[in-house]
Enzyme design. Structure first.
Site, PDB file in Angstrom:
ATOM      1  N   LYS A 159       1.232  -0.988   0.465  1.00  0.00           N
ATOM      2  CA  LYS A 159       0.025   0.584   0.038  1.00  0.00           C
ATOM      3  C   LYS A 159       1.196   1.135  -0.194  1.00  0.00           C
ATOM      4  CE  LYS A 159      -4.169   0.834   2.648  1.00  0.00           C
ATOM      5  NZ  LYS A 159      -5.389   1.635   0.814  1.00  0.00           N
TER       6      LYS A 159
HETATM    7  N1  PPE Z   1      -8.214  -1.911  -2.980  1.00  0.00           N
HETATM    8  C1  PPE Z   1      -7.396  -0.755  -2.700  1.00  0.00           C
HETATM    9  C2  PPE Z   1      -6.648  -0.062  -4.349  1.00  0.00           C
HETATM   10  C3  PPE Z   1      -7.232  -0.153  -1.489  1.00  0.00           C
HETATM   11  O1  PPE Z   1      -6.671   1.469  -1.731  1.00  0.00           O
HETATM   12  C4  PPE Z   1      -8.485  -0.748  -0.630  1.00  0.00           C
HETATM   13  C5  PPE Z   1      -8.176   0.293   0.318  1.00  0.00           C
HETATM   14  C6  PPE Z   1      -8.391  -1.763  -0.997  1.00  0.00           C
HETATM   15  C7  PPE Z   1      -8.317  -2.723  -2.219  1.00  0.00           C
HETATM   16  C8  PPE Z   1      -8.997  -2.404   0.179  1.00  0.00           C
HETATM   17  O2  PPE Z   1      -8.708  -2.950   1.281  1.00  0.00           O
HETATM   18  P1  PPE Z   1      -8.672  -3.265   2.430  1.00  0.00           P
HETATM   19  O3  PPE Z   1      -9.542  -1.716   3.165  1.00  0.00           O
HETATM   20  O4  PPE Z   1      -7.938  -3.781   3.056  1.00  0.00           O
HETATM   21  O5  PPE Z   1     -10.157  -3.875   3.099  1.00  0.00           O
HETATM   22  N2  PPE Z   1      -7.715   1.680   0.273  1.00  0.00           N
HETATM   23  C9  PPE Z   1      -8.187   2.859   1.533  1.00  0.00           C
HETATM   24  C10 PPE Z   1      -7.797   3.945   1.067  1.00  0.00           C
HETATM   25  C11 PPE Z   1      -9.048   4.395   1.041  1.00  0.00           C
HETATM   26  C12 PPE Z   1      -8.984   6.121   1.113  1.00  0.00           C
HETATM   27  O6  PPE Z   1      -9.747   7.066  -0.067  1.00  0.00           O
HETATM   28  O7  PPE Z   1      -7.768   6.304   1.301  1.00  0.00           O
HETATM   29  C13 PPE Z   1      -9.600   2.190   2.899  1.00  0.00           C
HETATM   30  O8  PPE Z   1     -10.354   1.640   2.707  1.00  0.00           O
HETATM   31  O9  PPE Z   1      -8.628   2.347   3.312  1.00  0.00           O
END
Ligand code: PPE
Length: 307
Positions: A159
């Site tokens: 990330k």
């Molecule tokens: N894909 C991406 C690209 C992504 O950024 C997230 C989380 C996910 C999948 C889902 O991952 P998880 O949260 O572990 O289920 N995105 C984070 C950031 C959003 C933002 O706008 O800042 C979040 O959901 O916290």
């Protein structure tokens, strides 16, 4: 606007929100090598609060740092404890939590040399990511003109701040075109993920989501897959094309911020009945039970704290 809270944990101590500042020559600001997490805490059914899957988020944060060769000057346990300490200091019963590890100022140029590795943890109140209505009625999404990262161009499982240029472009385009969110295809043209969410489809009772090859290993994704299996659904992790999504009975996004958001339209095509689907809503209900401590089965996913 982010709703300000009292304190931000910064390099080992709590500082006032307005004093958590950096120099403009902060390396990460120029070159994008920073790693972060998005985590949520919820008020639970017994009145206490709990951070959802804190251990897994801290582990992913450190994995991200390892992938981009950042040496974190704190242990996983210290960050775990610091997150709970920050929530308590801000008296937040429910919150969004944003730890960020970044390269500070010192040398300029691509090679970060011995610039300090700095850590901040901010917490604030954040409601439904795509709007309250989105959770109930579903959203309209658009396939992005921006392709998701190739696995050797960016480290897709980390990330990393810089990875999000791609997400910002996709999200901005989707909103400008009148949609709620962008859907990105991978470099082979298959469906990968949203700008900040993992994506699922439901067809003839089978739940399908892309494999982890080139996407972020979402913690919500994994939680929802577990919940779905426990509820007796057939679940497959298999790549699929956009036309399979167009023809699906249901679709939904998962993410810490987005929680479980049904998708009712993709590229002007109505999905199923053009509303939040029954499987998506059933999974969403179980997900909210899990995060609020209302499912004994998933108690291990919660790190409780009291204000
Ligand atoms: N894909 C991406 C690209 C992504 O950024 C997230 C989380 C996910 C999948 C889902 O991952 P998880 O949260 O572990 O289920 N995105 C984070 C950031 C959003 C933002 O706008 O800042 C979040 O959901 O916290």
């Amino acid at each position: 606007m982010v709703q300000k809270t009292d304190k931000i944990w910064f390099d080992g101590k709590l500082v006032p929100w307005d004093e958590a500042n950096v120099h403009v020559l902060t390396h990460t600001l120029h070159y994008g090598v920073g790693v972060f997490e998005g985590i949520r805490a919820y008020e639970t059914v017994d009145g206490r609060s709990a951070v959802f899957r804190l251990e897994e988020h801290v582990e992913r944060l450190f994995d991200s740092a390892r992938i981009v060769e950042m040496k974190v000057p704190f242990s996983e346990q210290q960050i775990f404890d610091a997150i709970l300490e920050t929530l308590k200091a801000n008296r937040l019963k429910a919150a969004y939590i944003r730890p960020l590890i970044f390269i500070g100022d010192g040398a300029m140029g691509v090679f970060p040399g011995s610039n300090p590795i700095r850590v901040a943890i901010a917490t604030w109140h954040w409601g439904a990511y795509l709007g309250e209505d989105a959770l109930k009625k579903g959203i309209r999404i658009k396939t992005s003109t921006f392709t998701r990262h190739h696995v050797n161009v960016m480290m897709t499982k980390a990330k990393v701040s810089g990875n999000y240029v791609n997400s910002v472009l996709a999200k901005t385009e989707a909103l400008a075109d009148g949609y709620d969110e962008g859907l990105m295809l991978d470099t082979a043209g298959y469906v990968s993920e949203g700008s900040g969410e993992n994506v699922f489809l439901v067809n003839k009772g089978v739940i399908k989501t892309p494999p982890l090859t080139s996407i972020l290993a979402g913690i919500t994704r994994e939680s929802v897959l577990t919940i779905a299996r426990d509820m007796g659904y057939k679940v497959v992790e298999e790549r699929f094309s956009r036309d399979e999504l167009y023809a699906a009975d249901e679709a939904f996004f998962t993410g810490t911020a987005a929680e479980l958001t049904p998708i009712r339209e993709v590229d002007r095509r109505q999905i199923g009945k053009g509303e939040a689907g029954p499987v998506a809503l059933a999974l969403q209900k179980e997900y909210f039970k899990a995060v609020t401590g209302d499912s004994p089965k998933y108690k291990d996913w919660l790190a409780y704290y009291t204000i």
